[in-house]
Design a protein around this motif. Sequence first.
Motif, PDB file in Angstrom:
ATOM      1  N   ILE A  28       0.844  -1.198   0.000  1.00 32.10           N
ATOM      2  CA  ILE A  28       0.000   0.000   0.000  1.00 32.10           C
ATOM      3  C   ILE A  28       0.877   1.244   0.000  1.00 32.10           C
ATOM      4  CG2 ILE A  28      -1.652   1.350   1.349  1.00 32.10           C
ATOM      5  CD1 ILE A  28      -2.785  -1.311   2.350  1.00 32.10           C
ATOM      6  N   GLY A  29       1.835   1.281   0.902  1.00 33.15           N
ATOM      7  CA  GLY A  29       2.826   2.352   0.964  1.00 33.15           C
ATOM      8  C   GLY A  29       2.262   3.719   1.274  1.00 33.15           C
ATOM      9  N   GLY A  30       3.148   4.661   1.514  1.00 32.95           N
ATOM     10  CA  GLY A  30       2.767   6.039   1.728  1.00 32.95           C
ATOM     11  C   GLY A  30       2.238   6.336   3.117  1.00 32.95           C
ATOM     12  N   LYS A  31       2.404   7.578   3.518  1.00 31.13           N
ATOM     13  CA  LYS A  31       1.977   8.012   4.840  1.00 31.13           C
ATOM     14  C   LYS A  31       0.458   8.103   4.949  1.00 31.13           C
ATOM     15  CE  LYS A  31       2.582  11.947   7.950  1.00 31.13           C
ATOM     16  NZ  LYS A  31       3.253  13.227   8.141  1.00 31.13           N
ATOM     17  N   TRP A  32      -0.206   8.536   3.905  1.00 31.54           N
ATOM     18  CA  TRP A  32      -1.643   8.831   3.978  1.00 31.54           C
ATOM     19  C   TRP A  32      -2.531   7.804   3.283  1.00 31.54           C
ATOM     20  CZ3 TRP A  32      -2.825  12.136   7.485  1.00 31.54           C
ATOM     21  CH2 TRP A  32      -1.923  13.141   7.818  1.00 31.54           C
ATOM     22  N   LYS A  33      -1.972   6.953   2.459  1.00 29.45           N
ATOM     23  CA  LYS A  33      -2.802   6.072   1.643  1.00 29.45           C
ATOM     24  C   LYS A  33      -3.735   5.193   2.479  1.00 29.45           C
ATOM     25  CE  LYS A  33      -0.844   4.904  -2.120  1.00 29.45           C
ATOM     26  NZ  LYS A  33      -0.012   4.228  -3.115  1.00 29.45           N
ATOM     27  N   ARG A  46     -16.768  12.973  -1.544  1.00 24.48           N
ATOM     28  CA  ARG A  46     -16.273  14.100  -2.334  1.00 24.48           C
ATOM     29  C   ARG A  46     -14.932  14.544  -1.767  1.00 24.48           C
ATOM     30  NH1 ARG A  46     -19.757  16.594  -5.693  1.00 24.48           N
ATOM     31  NH2 ARG A  46     -21.914  15.955  -5.601  1.00 24.48           N
ATOM     32  N   TYR A  47     -14.183  15.243  -2.599  1.00 20.75           N
ATOM     33  CA  TYR A  47     -12.878  15.740  -2.213  1.00 20.75           C
ATOM     34  C   TYR A  47     -12.954  16.560  -0.924  1.00 20.75           C
ATOM     35  CZ  TYR A  47      -8.561  18.391  -2.524  1.00 20.75           C
ATOM     36  OH  TYR A  47      -7.368  18.973  -2.256  1.00 20.75           O
ATOM     37  N   SER A  48     -13.929  17.463  -0.834  1.00 17.33           N
ATOM     38  CA  SER A  48     -14.056  18.324   0.349  1.00 17.33           C
ATOM     39  C   SER A  48     -14.387  17.514   1.607  1.00 17.33           C
ATOM     40  CB  SER A  48     -15.111  19.405   0.117  1.00 17.33           C
ATOM     41  OG  SER A  48     -16.363  18.821  -0.147  1.00 17.33           O
ATOM     42  N   GLU A  49     -15.181  16.458   1.468  1.00 16.89           N
ATOM     43  CA  GLU A  49     -15.494  15.601   2.610  1.00 16.89           C
ATOM     44  C   GLU A  49     -14.236  14.891   3.107  1.00 16.89           C
ATOM     45  OE1 GLU A  49     -19.785  13.678   2.143  1.00 16.89           O
ATOM     46  OE2 GLU A  49     -18.543  13.409   0.351  1.00 16.89           O
ATOM     47  N   LEU A  50     -13.435  14.434   2.180  1.00 19.50           N
ATOM     48  CA  LEU A  50     -12.203  13.754   2.534  1.00 19.50           C
ATOM     49  C   LEU A  50     -11.227  14.700   3.220  1.00 19.50           C
ATOM     50  CD1 LEU A  50     -11.225  10.897   2.311  1.00 19.50           C
ATOM     51  CD2 LEU A  50     -10.259  11.435   0.096  1.00 19.50           C
ATOM     52  N   PRO A  55      -7.619  16.011   8.216  1.00 19.23           N
ATOM     53  CA  PRO A  55      -7.195  17.411   8.173  1.00 19.23           C
ATOM     54  C   PRO A  55      -5.701  17.633   7.955  1.00 19.23           C
ATOM     55  CG  PRO A  55      -7.805  16.790  10.400  1.00 19.23           C
ATOM     56  CD  PRO A  55      -8.162  15.641   9.512  1.00 19.23           C
ATOM     57  N   GLY A  56      -4.839  16.693   8.306  1.00 15.99           N
ATOM     58  CA  GLY A  56      -3.403  16.908   8.168  1.00 15.99           C
ATOM     59  C   GLY A  56      -2.846  16.636   6.776  1.00 15.99           C
ATOM     60  N   VAL A  57      -3.640  16.054   5.912  1.00 13.85           N
ATOM     61  CA  VAL A  57      -3.163  15.674   4.585  1.00 13.85           C
ATOM     62  C   VAL A  57      -3.172  16.881   3.635  1.00 13.85           C
ATOM     63  CG1 VAL A  57      -5.407  14.972   3.675  1.00 13.85           C
ATOM     64  CG2 VAL A  57      -3.359  13.859   2.830  1.00 13.85           C
ATOM     65  N   THR A  58      -2.211  16.915   2.726  1.00 14.27           N
ATOM     66  CA  THR A  58      -2.154  18.006   1.751  1.00 14.27           C
ATOM     67  C   THR A  58      -3.090  17.710   0.579  1.00 14.27           C
ATOM     68  OG1 THR A  58      -0.349  17.009   0.495  1.00 14.27           O
ATOM     69  CG2 THR A  58       0.255  18.483   2.315  1.00 14.27           C
ATOM     70  N   GLU A  59      -3.433  18.744  -0.149  1.00 12.77           N
ATOM     71  CA  GLU A  59      -4.292  18.574  -1.321  1.00 12.77           C
ATOM     72  C   GLU A  59      -3.648  17.635  -2.337  1.00 12.77           C
ATOM     73  OE1 GLU A  59      -5.826  22.157  -3.070  1.00 12.77           O
ATOM     74  OE2 GLU A  59      -5.982  23.107  -1.116  1.00 12.77           O
ATOM     75  N   MET A  60      -2.346  17.785  -2.528  1.00 12.85           N
ATOM     76  CA  MET A  60      -1.634  16.945  -3.491  1.00 12.85           C
ATOM     77  C   MET A  60      -1.692  15.470  -3.100  1.00 12.85           C
ATOM     78  SD  MET A  60       0.026  16.786  -6.301  1.00 12.85           S
ATOM     79  CE  MET A  60       0.741  18.335  -6.728  1.00 12.85           C
ATOM     80  N   SER A  61      -1.579  15.192  -1.804  1.00 14.00           N
ATOM     81  CA  SER A  61      -1.645  13.796  -1.364  1.00 14.00           C
ATOM     82  C   SER A  61      -3.011  13.187  -1.645  1.00 14.00           C
ATOM     83  CB  SER A  61      -1.333  13.687   0.127  1.00 14.00           C
ATOM     84  OG  SER A  61       0.005  13.983   0.377  1.00 14.00           O
ATOM     85  N   ILE A  62      -4.056  13.912  -1.373  1.00 15.08           N
ATOM     86  CA  ILE A  62      -5.402  13.400  -1.662  1.00 15.08           C
ATOM     87  C   ILE A  62      -5.569  13.196  -3.165  1.00 15.08           C
ATOM     88  CG2 ILE A  62      -7.880  13.917  -1.657  1.00 15.08           C
ATOM     89  CD1 ILE A  62      -7.520  15.246   1.007  1.00 15.08           C
ATOM     90  N   TRP A  63      -5.129  14.154  -3.934  1.00 11.79           N
ATOM     91  CA  TRP A  63      -5.283  14.078  -5.384  1.00 11.79           C
ATOM     92  C   TRP A  63      -4.517  12.898  -5.956  1.00 11.79           C
ATOM     93  CZ3 TRP A  63      -1.705  14.913  -9.400  1.00 11.79           C
ATOM     94  CH2 TRP A  63      -2.270  14.987 -10.674  1.00 11.79           C
ATOM     95  N   LYS A  65      -3.507  10.114  -4.309  1.00  7.58           N
ATOM     96  CA  LYS A  65      -3.783   8.824  -3.688  1.00  7.58           C
ATOM     97  C   LYS A  65      -5.190   8.289  -3.940  1.00  7.58           C
ATOM     98  CE  LYS A  65       0.076   8.843  -1.117  1.00  7.58           C
ATOM     99  NZ  LYS A  65       1.028   9.595  -1.873  1.00  7.58           N
ATOM    100  N   THR A  66      -6.095   9.153  -4.384  1.00  7.58           N
ATOM    101  CA  THR A  66      -7.474   8.677  -4.558  1.00  7.58           C
ATOM    102  C   THR A  66      -7.624   7.964  -5.899  1.00  7.58           C
ATOM    103  OG1 THR A  66      -8.064  10.876  -5.357  1.00  7.58           O
ATOM    104  CG2 THR A  66      -8.580  10.374  -3.077  1.00  7.58           C
ATOM    105  N   PRO A  67      -8.452   6.929  -5.913  1.00 10.87           N
ATOM    106  CA  PRO A  67      -8.608   6.119  -7.116  1.00 10.87           C
ATOM    107  C   PRO A  67      -9.594   6.671  -8.149  1.00 10.87           C
ATOM    108  CG  PRO A  67      -9.850   5.165  -5.331  1.00 10.87           C
ATOM    109  CD  PRO A  67      -9.144   6.362  -4.772  1.00 10.87           C
ATOM    110  N   TYR A  68      -9.752   7.974  -8.207  1.00 16.24           N
ATOM    111  CA  TYR A  68     -10.699   8.562  -9.159  1.00 16.24           C
ATOM    112  C   TYR A  68     -10.011   8.951 -10.425  1.00 16.24           C
ATOM    113  CZ  TYR A  68     -13.386   9.012  -4.908  1.00 16.24           C
ATOM    114  OH  TYR A  68     -14.030   8.758  -3.749  1.00 16.24           O
TER     115      TYR A  68
END
Length: 68
Positions: A28-33, A46-50, A55-63, A65-68
């Motif tokens: 799986i790897g990664g700090k936030w995955k 939705r992105y905003s819900e996530l 709260p500590g994750v950066t926008e880039m990490s969410i973008w 790491k998400t399977p969309y």
Amino acid sequence: MNTECIGDYVKLNGKAYPCTISLAMDLIGGKWKAVILYHLKDTEKRYSELRKKVPGVTEMSIWRKTPY
């Protein structure tokens, strides 16, 4: 994926892991995955819900790491 158990270790692609959890975290790897996947396990969000749930994750990490 070829896995084999050798004594107390699990071996995959030439790497030995002390347990299956170590193997899973390496795959799986990664700090936030794992945290992001935990919040997505029951339903898609939705992105905003996530962002509110993690709260500590950066926008880039969410973008990235998400399977969309």
